[in-house]
Each structure stands twice: as structure tokens, then as C-alpha cells.
Design a protein around this motif. Structure first.
Motif, PDB file in Angstrom:
ATOM      1  N   ILE A 230      88.686   2.541 -50.065  1.00 62.45           N
ATOM      2  CA  ILE A 230      89.731   1.328 -50.826  1.00 62.45           C
ATOM      3  C   ILE A 230      89.045   1.957 -52.412  1.00 62.45           C
ATOM      4  N   PRO A 231      90.312   1.925 -53.122  1.00 61.48           N
ATOM      5  CA  PRO A 231      90.349   2.698 -54.931  1.00 61.48           C
ATOM      6  C   PRO A 231      89.380   1.827 -55.477  1.00 61.48           C
ATOM      7  N   VAL A 232      88.207   2.328 -56.453  1.00 59.55           N
ATOM      8  CA  VAL A 232      87.668   2.286 -57.285  1.00 59.55           C
ATOM      9  C   VAL A 232      87.989   2.365 -58.727  1.00 59.55           C
ATOM     10  N   GLN A 233      88.622   1.331 -59.610  1.00 51.73           N
ATOM     11  CA  GLN A 233      88.130   1.829 -60.511  1.00 51.73           C
ATOM     12  C   GLN A 233      87.438   1.411 -61.460  1.00 51.73           C
ATOM     13  N   GLY A 234      87.429   1.938 -63.039  1.00 48.35           N
ATOM     14  CA  GLY A 234      86.255   1.285 -63.697  1.00 48.35           C
ATOM     15  C   GLY A 234      86.630   1.367 -65.380  1.00 48.35           C
ATOM     16  N   ARG A 235      85.985   1.160 -66.598  1.00 46.87           N
ATOM     17  CA  ARG A 235      86.241   1.704 -67.706  1.00 46.87           C
ATOM     18  C   ARG A 235      84.912   1.435 -67.975  1.00 46.87           C
ATOM     19  N   ILE A 236      84.463   2.253 -69.199  1.00 41.38           N
ATOM     20  CA  ILE A 236      83.188   2.476 -69.888  1.00 41.38           C
ATOM     21  C   ILE A 236      82.957   2.071 -71.793  1.00 41.38           C
ATOM     22  N   ILE A 237      82.343   1.470 -71.365  1.00 42.38           N
ATOM     23  CA  ILE A 237      82.176   0.971 -72.674  1.00 42.38           C
ATOM     24  C   ILE A 237      81.189   1.607 -74.066  1.00 42.38           C
ATOM     25  N   ASP A 238      81.068   1.184 -74.582  1.00 39.88           N
ATOM     26  CA  ASP A 238      79.615   0.756 -76.059  1.00 39.88           C
ATOM     27  C   ASP A 238      79.385  -0.471 -75.698  1.00 39.88           C
ATOM     28  N   ALA A 239      78.364  -0.808 -75.305  1.00 37.86           N
ATOM     29  CA  ALA A 239      78.250  -1.707 -75.551  1.00 37.86           C
ATOM     30  C   ALA A 239      77.181  -2.740 -76.809  1.00 37.86           C
ATOM     31  N   GLU A 240      77.253  -1.887 -77.495  1.00 36.03           N
ATOM     32  CA  GLU A 240      76.853  -2.303 -79.172  1.00 36.03           C
ATOM     33  C   GLU A 240      78.231  -2.507 -79.824  1.00 36.03           C
ATOM     34  N   THR A 241      78.907  -1.216 -80.038  1.00 39.44           N
ATOM     35  CA  THR A 241      80.364  -1.838 -80.257  1.00 39.44           C
ATOM     36  C   THR A 241      81.031  -2.199 -79.506  1.00 39.44           C
ATOM     37  N   GLY A 275      88.216   5.376 -71.685  1.00 37.34           N
ATOM     38  CA  GLY A 275      87.042   4.784 -71.109  1.00 37.34           C
ATOM     39  C   GLY A 275      87.089   4.400 -68.918  1.00 37.34           C
ATOM     40  N   GLU A 276      88.504   4.287 -69.018  1.00 30.13           N
ATOM     41  CA  GLU A 276      88.637   4.149 -67.633  1.00 30.13           C
ATOM     42  C   GLU A 276      88.830   5.429 -66.815  1.00 30.13           C
ATOM     43  N   PHE A 277      88.207   5.434 -65.633  1.00 29.73           N
ATOM     44  CA  PHE A 277      88.008   6.272 -64.686  1.00 29.73           C
ATOM     45  C   PHE A 277      88.499   5.656 -63.231  1.00 29.73           C
ATOM     46  N   TYR A 278      88.839   6.427 -62.383  1.00 32.81           N
ATOM     47  CA  TYR A 278      89.732   5.836 -60.748  1.00 32.81           C
ATOM     48  C   TYR A 278      88.753   7.151 -59.737  1.00 32.81           C
ATOM     49  N   PHE A 279      88.666   6.454 -58.158  1.00 30.21           N
ATOM     50  CA  PHE A 279      87.742   6.949 -57.427  1.00 30.21           C
ATOM     51  C   PHE A 279      89.569   6.609 -56.350  1.00 30.21           C
TER      52      PHE A 279
END
Length: 815
Positions: A230-241, A275-279
Motif C-alpha cells: 500500500i502506498p504511504v505518503q505524508g507531509r512534514i511541517i513545523d508545528a510552530e509556524t 514537505g511531502e514524502f512518499y513510499f
């Protein structure tokens, strides 16, 4: 950097490992050795490689780094390798030649000591084969299969699968999905990594997560199933900004390798500018995603989150918010020398653990012994491992405040050493002498001037030095009172022993491995490395120092296809300069097997239970139960065996049983310690009488009638269910002139038994064993409960040990 030269002698076996490089202070070594076969004959033109295993702290895996070009042995089986090594005990030598099993060994001591004259035996090759399919059973053609073999001949190697050379350990499936390895010895098991076309992950297969277990050589029906992805994708963000974090390192791997149904090698990627990543493809199951930011100026803290990937819910979208924290600065050094402790692995985690804990980080100190990481506010725990010659650990906590720097200094005990000079009886320096620190220390070899320096454990005081000149048959033991001063050792004429290793027919066993141990009060110390018997099974060990009272020598022997001798006391009665003949040491052939099953307290089979077997003069063996709880252990000797079984999914505790090599139908019950009793079959024999069972059954009631006898245990659910099912059929069977008799086969209160019988309206005769339970069960051939026996009308036993569902077929067979 000084060049040191050491010798080992190798005979074929297996080797390989995995992990990223660490920049320790390396040492240049000349490694020489010899490859021989199972008859102790040299193997010419064998390929030999040397590699070191390193840790990849970002993924938790290992990798192998080749340290020299692949070399070939000469006509005498000799080879020479040159290597820059970091940690000697992570260095492996692997050898191969067509027609033999792959061979390997690990360096066994420090200062480049390859355990002088250490042998690895070239065994006959065996097969290990299977098939790779998808979840629907369709063969996976062209899949790359990498083996990670391990051998159980040595405790140093049994939990250390070899990783290199990859091309020596890799094959490919054919168009029907089949694969086969033909280069492993009989005492080898293996894990597999599978990389298949159209699958994104590299999958790991083994019989159990414990490293010592794997698919045993000789298996040809291995079935490796590739899961759905199953594909897994997401996004990394700065929680403060709320801004995206680019360039973050993202690693996904199974959350718990012990429980994941489809273990796979970790995936690694980096977040894009948004900020996006993908497996592309991850199997269903519980996984963890670890995010770390390489840019230390951001102040963002690593985070690990758990992700449950489910096949029926499609692709997974994940948002990971990174928080800012405080800076931890660690400085590590050695006490006394103040030298920086570089490349020290340190593991960090939040001291207060709950379901929301998400900070776990591995890091290493740099060449200056420093380390800086960002951590969440609050108490942060850490553990450092000082893995230099003698293992040390340091554990502490540090308070982290957001935006501030918290500092800590780690001080490790420096490794003490002792130096000195070795002289002969004419006060001339002697080179090439093996010097050992005792009780816990390293080995070194004197230089041309007779000088030596050896290190010893900082946690155990140095008590003595042992020196052996194998060439001139000289030796000495010197008590050390003040290790700050150079120690002078004067060699004296030494003892020698000679003997034979044989089978029970007095036939010599070639290439048997021997290790000699010095037994000093409270300690066993190996005197150098293994030696091998010659083609006649003969051996000789020289340069043994004369011992004082309270000291002694012990010898250990093992050989493929035979049992072991462990730490046998030997008496050396000769005078220095003479050779004492030791009586032959006899190894029993490992030509037996033992089989059985593992059950729980309710008589249910336990699949995936780990089995560990040992016994005096027996080889150590391991296996895992199949889906029906069954197991078979091959290559064991006749004689006593103790087997231990354990299951990750049971709270009943370990099960133990004492048995004999060659026993079958061994029943191990978790939570119990038992003695196996051989099964006495009653089939074809007259049924024993019931006089000891206190059964209200007249001879007329059973005359000319078939009998169904059920031995049961009221406290076991399967037994109770069996009795209840028989009760439902009591009238039907009575109409066929079949009498049911039940016998309680374990100790219970008679009032409790009568009450249960009454409450459940059981109408057929009941009784209970009145005498010795174990002896009665043995006499009736009972292996497990419930146990059914069927007789004909003359009370001759026609069937036994069958299930209730088989009763009708058994009755038809009698009629």
C-alpha cells in the motif's frame, strides 16, 4: 600505524553481516590463514574475503564493508589478507570453492589476533530450497533471494548471520518461483531477504525473530509469501509556524519486528520542498515512521510516530508536526588519558514514557568526543555504550529546556594495560610468544625484542600473565602484583599433550575442533585458539605451563555430525619437556532425531514455539514448531536430552521435558517440567482390566460388546468437551452394542467429579485412576488427554489415540 601479523587456519563454513561504517581508530593487519576440508586436507584456489560489520543507526540495521580484495589460497590452502580494522570482533573471514559449503569465522580476540591456528572446516554442501509466491499463490519469477546464514557449531557464530559477500549469498527464482542454495553446511540455518519485481519492499523471512533461529539446511519445501503493498505518503511541517520542512530524513520500518506479519527492510527517503514524502509500497501492519532534520539550526526535534497500515483502507496520508526543543551537548572522554571517546553510540529517549512518547534517537560522538542533538523539553534519558575492547555502559538523565543548551560529560574507564619482556632461560629476548592477560584480558605477541603490551578489563583486576612459546615448547605463568611496572617473564620447559578423537568404534575423527581451557579459581581462560585433529583424528598441544595447586586444564571438542565434549578435565602427569598421552576422547555420532509437539495446558497445539535442546555430550540444537505445534530435531546423539519450549503468545511459562535421542511423540506442555515416557501401544492386545479404576461395570455389561474407553481430565476443556460429545451419542452407540467408559486420569476431588457427572447427566460408567497416575498412563499407552481406545467385541484393542471425529471410521473398521 604499525603493521602486525597474525595467523589463523580456516576450514569451510559460512559468513556475512550488514550495517554503516563507523570511523573508529583503525589498525592495519596482516591476516594469514589456511583453508582445509572436513578430512583436514588443504583446499587449493579457494576464494577468501574479509569484511567488517557496521551499524546503520538511522535504520537499526547492519551492513558489511569489504576490507581487502578477494584472495585465493595456494597449493597448501594458505592465504594472506591485509585489512584496516576498527573493532576486531566485528571482522569476518569468508571462504568458498565450488563443490564445498561456504565457510566463515569471526576474529576471536583483540590486537588483530585471529585466534592463532584457528580452523574453519570445509563441510560437504547441503541444499536449502523453496518457492516464492504472492498472496494468491502465483509464483514470483525473477525474485532476488539473499540468504543470511548462521551456524550453530560455535556460540560465537550462532546468533550472527553473515552478510558478505552478497553475490556469494544471492540467487534468483526461476519462472515457477523456485529457488535453491547448494552451498551451506549441515549445521547451518538461514534467514532470507526477498526483492521481487513489482514489489517495492525487500521482505525478511525467518522462522522466529530470535537471531539464532532460521530455516534449517535440508529443507526443500520453504514457502515465502509476498504480501500486498500500500502506498504511504505524508507531509512534514513545523508545528510552530505551519511551514513545510524540506530535506527531512524519513525512515519507515516495522514497529515491532517480533509481531509484524510481514517484516521488511526499512525504507528511507527525504521530504521535498513542500514537505511531502512518499513510499511506493509498504505491507499492512503496524509500522513506525522516524523523522529527523539534518539542519541543526532549525532547532526541530526528531519525532517517531506509529502508523497502522490496513489493506482495506487504501493509501495512507500522514501529517508529521515537528516541535522545537532544547539542545543537548555531550562530551565523552577517557578517564586518566582525557582522550576524546569518539564514535560512541548514545541512545536518547524521554524519561517519562507514556502512549504519547515520540522521541527516540540514536547518535554517535564525533572525532572530538562531542555530540549535539535537539530534544523535547523535560527530562531526557540516555544510554552510552563504550564498545572498545571491553564493553562499558553509562546511563543518565538530563533536563532539557526549550531554546537552551544542556551539557553533560561522560567519563569512561580507560582500558588498562600491562607491558613487559619475555626472556628464555639464557636471558635472551624471545619473539613470537603468545602473552595472555588473566583472568579477563587480551592476547598479544612479543616483538623481535621480546617486548609485549596487553590490555585487560578495567572491571577485573589483573592477576597473572600467561606466556606460551609454541615453537620451542616453552611457557610460564607469572603472578602480577604491580602492573604499573614492566613485567619480566622467564620461559621454562613446558608440558605437551597428545591424543586422539574417535567415534565409538575407535575410528579417528578428522578435523575435529579442540579448545584447551585453563581453570583458575573462579575463571575459565581459553589458551589460544582452536586446533584441528589430523586425518587420523590425532592432535598435539604444546607449550602448556606447569600449574600450581588449585589450577587445572580442561578440553572441549566438537565435530560436525557428532556430539560435543565440553570442558572435560584432563590430567597431565608428565614432566616439563615431555608429552603426556591423553586417553582417547570419544564423540557419539549425531545420527538420531527427536520429534514431538508443544501444547498448552488445555492440550491445544502451540504454533511458533521456540525449541532449545541440549544435553551432556549432545550438540546444541534449536527449532520452531510448525502450524500444528509439531517439531523435529535432527542430528542428535543417543542419550539424555533436555528440551525447553517457549511461546511469545503464552503466559503459561516455559515447558521442559527430559527425553532420549531417538524418541518420538515427545509431548512438551507449557508451564510444566516433565519426563518423556515411551509410548506402549495396546493395538492388537487384550484390553487391561479396570480393577484399579473403581468403575461400576459388571462383566455382563461388557460381554460381547465393543468398548470405547475415554481417559480424560475434568480440569481440561478439551477433555470435558469430549465427554459431553460422547454423552450425546451414548444411546446411539448403546443401540450398536458399544459401551462407553470414562476414566478420570488426573487427581481431582471425587466429590467434584461426581457433581460434574451429575450436573451434566452423564449416564455411562465412570471411574478414576486410584494408584500411581504416571505409571498407569504409561501402562495404558496414554500420550495425551483426552485419549480414546476402541476394542472389538472380544475386548481386543483395535484403535487408540484417535480424535472423536474419527470414531465412526474406527468403528466401521472393526465391523
Amino acid at each position: 600505524m604499525k603493521m602486525k601479523s597474525y595467523q589463523i587456519i580456516l576450514t569451510f563454513a559460512l559468513l556475512s553481516f550488514y550495517g554503516p561504517a563507523v570511523a573508529n581508530e583503525s589498525q592495519r593487519l596482516n591476516i594469514t590463514g589456511r583453508i582445509v576440508d572436513s578430512m583436514a586436507r588443504p583446499v587449493e584456489r579457494a576464494e577468501v574475503a574479509v569484511y567488517e560489520q557496521f551499524d546503520d543507526y538511522s535504520t537499526g540495521q547492519y551492513y558489511a564493508k569489504l576490507l581487502d580484495k578477494i584472495k585465493k589460497t595456494d597449493s597448501n590452502g594458505n592465504f594472506v589478507l591485509n585489512a584496516d580494522i576498527n573493532l576486531w570482533y566485528r571482522v569476518f573471514i569468508v571462504a568458498r570453492k565450488e563443490g564445498f559449503a561456504l565457510g566463515w569465522d569471526v576474529m576471536a580476540s583483540s590486537f588483530g589476533e585471529m585466534s592463532e591456528n584457528k580452523y574453519i572446516i570445509l563441510e560437504k554442501p547441503c541444499s536449502l530450497a523453496g518457492i516464492v509466491v504472492d498472496e494468491k499463490g502465483k509464483p514470483a519469477a525473477g525474485a532476488k533471494i539473499r540468504a543470511l546464514p548462521k551456524t550453530d557449531y560455535s556460540e560465537q557464530l550462532e546468533q550472527r548471520p553473515i552478510l558478505a559477500l552478497e553475490q556469494w549469498l544471492t540467487t534468483q527464482t526461476d519462472d515457477k518461483g523456485h529457488f535453491q542454495f547448494d552451498n551451506f553446511a549441515a549445521d547451518v540455518s538461514s534467514d532470507f531477504w526477498v526483492e521481487a519485481p513489482d514489489w517495492s519492499s525487500v521482505y525478511k523471512y525467518t522462522t522466529h525473530w530470535l537471531k539464532a533461529y532460521g530455516f534449517k539446511t535440508g529443507m526443500t519445501d520453504i514457502r515465502l509469501v509476498l504480501p500486498e503493498e500500500i502506498p504511504v505518503q505524508g507531509r512534514i511541517i513545523d508545528a510552530e509556524t505551519g511551514q513545510p520542512v524540506s530535506g527531512a530524513h524519513v525512515v519507515i520500518k516495522p514497529d515491532d519486528i517480533r509481531k509484524h506479519k510481514n517484516p521488511y527492510c526499512p525504507h528511507r527517503t527525504a521530504s521535498e520542498s513542500d514537505g511531502e514524502f512518499y513510499f511506493k509500497g509498504i505491507p499492512p501492519g503496524k509500522n513506525s515512521i522516524k523523522v529527523s532534520v539534518a539542519d541543526e539550526t532549525t532547532g526541530l526535534v526528531d519525532k517517531r510516530i506509529k502508523v497502522d497500515i490496513q489493506a482495506d483502507k487504501g493509501s495512507k496520508d500522514i501529517i508529521v508536526e515537528l516541535d522545537k526543543g532544547g539542545l543537548i551537548e555531550i562530551i565523552a572522554r577517557e578517564e586518566g588519558t582525557n582522550k576524546p571517546a569518539s564514535d560512541i553510540p548514545i541512545y536518547f529517549w524521554q524519561a517519562e514514557q507514556d502512549e504519547k512518547s515520540d522521541f527516540y534517537k540514536d547518535a554517535i560522538t564525533n572525532k572530538d568526543g562531542k555530540l549535539q542533538i535537539w530534544a523535547p523539553p523535560g527530562e531526557c534519558a540516555f544510554r552510552a555504550s563504550y564498545d572498545r575492547n571491553f564493553f562499558q555502559t553509562y546511563e543518565d538523565q538530563i533536563l532539557v529546556i526549550k531554546g537552551q543548551t544542556a551539557k553533560s560529560e561522560l567519563i569512561f574507564d580507560s582500558t588498562p594495560s600491562v607491558s613487559g619482556l619475555v626472556l628464555d632461560q639464557t636471558n635472551q629476548p624471545v619473539s613470537g610468544v603468545l602473552v595472555m592477560a588473566n583472568p579477563v584480558g587480551e592476547q598479544g605477541i612479543t616483538d623481535k625484542g621480546g617486548r609485549f603490551e596487553v590490555r585487560y578489563s578495567p572491571s577485573e583486576p589483573l592477576e597473572r600473565l600467561i606466556a606460551r612459546d609454541l615453537t620451542c615448547n616453552l611457557a610460564a605463568i607469572v603472578e602480577v602484583k604491580n602492573n604499573a611496572k614492566p613485567v619480566q617473564i622467564t620461559l621454562k620447559p613446558a608440558l605437551s599433550i597428545a591424543g586422539r578423537i574417535t567415534d565409538p568404534n575407535d575410528i579417528g575423527i578428522p578435523a575435529a575442533r579442540l579448545e584447551l581451557t585453563l581453570n583458575v579459581p573462579g575463571w575459565l581462560t581459553y589458551l589460544g585458539s582452536e586446533i584441528l585433529t589430523d586425518f587420523m583424528g590425532q592432535y598435539e598441544i604444546k607449550a602448556l605451563p606447569l600449574l600450581q595447586e588449585g589450577f587445572g586444564y580442561r578440553i572441549s571438542v566438537n565435530s560436525s555430525g557428532y556430539g560435543n565434549k565440553g570442558y572435560e578435565r584432563i590430567s597431565i602427569t608428565g614432566k616439563p619437556g615431555t608429552t603426556t598421552e591423553i586417553k582417547p576422547l570419544v564423540l557419539q555420532p549425531a545420527d538420531q532425531s527427536i520429534s514431538g509437539s508443544v501444547i498448552d495446558a488445555e492440550d491445544k497445539p502451540v504454533a511458533g514455539a521456540v525449541i532449545f535442546m541440549r544435553g551432556k555430550n549432545q550438540p546444541i540444537r534449536r527449532t520452531v514448531t510448525d502450524s500444528n505445534g509439531g517439531f523435529i530435531i535432527k542430528r542428535v546423539c543417543k542419550g539424555p536430552i533436555r528440551i525447553q519450549a517457549n511461546s511469545d503468545n503464552s503466559s503459561e511459562g516455559d515447558g521442559f521435558i527430559k527425553a532420549e535421542g531417538g524418541d518420538q511423540n515427545v509431548k512438551i506442555i507449557l508451564g510444566q517440567d516433565r519426563i518423556h515416557t515411551k509410548h506402549i501401544s495396546l493395538t492388537g492386545k487384550q484390553l487391561p482390566d479396570f480393577q484399579d479404576f473403581n468403575i461400576d461395570l459388571s462383566p455382563a455389561d461388557a460381554n460381547e460388546k465393543m468398548l470405547v474407553v475415554c481417559f480424560w481430565d475434568m480440569n481440561q476443556r478439551p477433555s470435558r468437551n469430549c465427554i459431553l460429545e460422547l454423552s450425546k451419542r451414548a444411546q446411539e452407540l448403546k443401540a450398536k452394542d458399544i459401551v462407553i467408559i470414562a476414566v478420570q486420569a488426573s487427581k481431582v476431588e471425587i466429590n467434584a467429579l461426581d457433581k460434574w457427572v451429575s450436573e451434566n447427566n452423564i449416564v455411562f460408567p465412570f471411574g478414576m485412576i486410584q494408584g500411581n497416575m504416571e505409571q498407569t498412563r504409561l501402562a495404558w499407552g496414554i500420550i495425551s488427554l483426552p485419549w480414546l481406545i476402541l476394542t472389538d467385541s472380544r475386548n481386543h484393542v483395535r484403535a487408540e489415540g484417535f480424535s472423536l471425529t474419527e470414531l465412526d471410521d474406527k468403528i466401521d473398521g472393526v465391523n
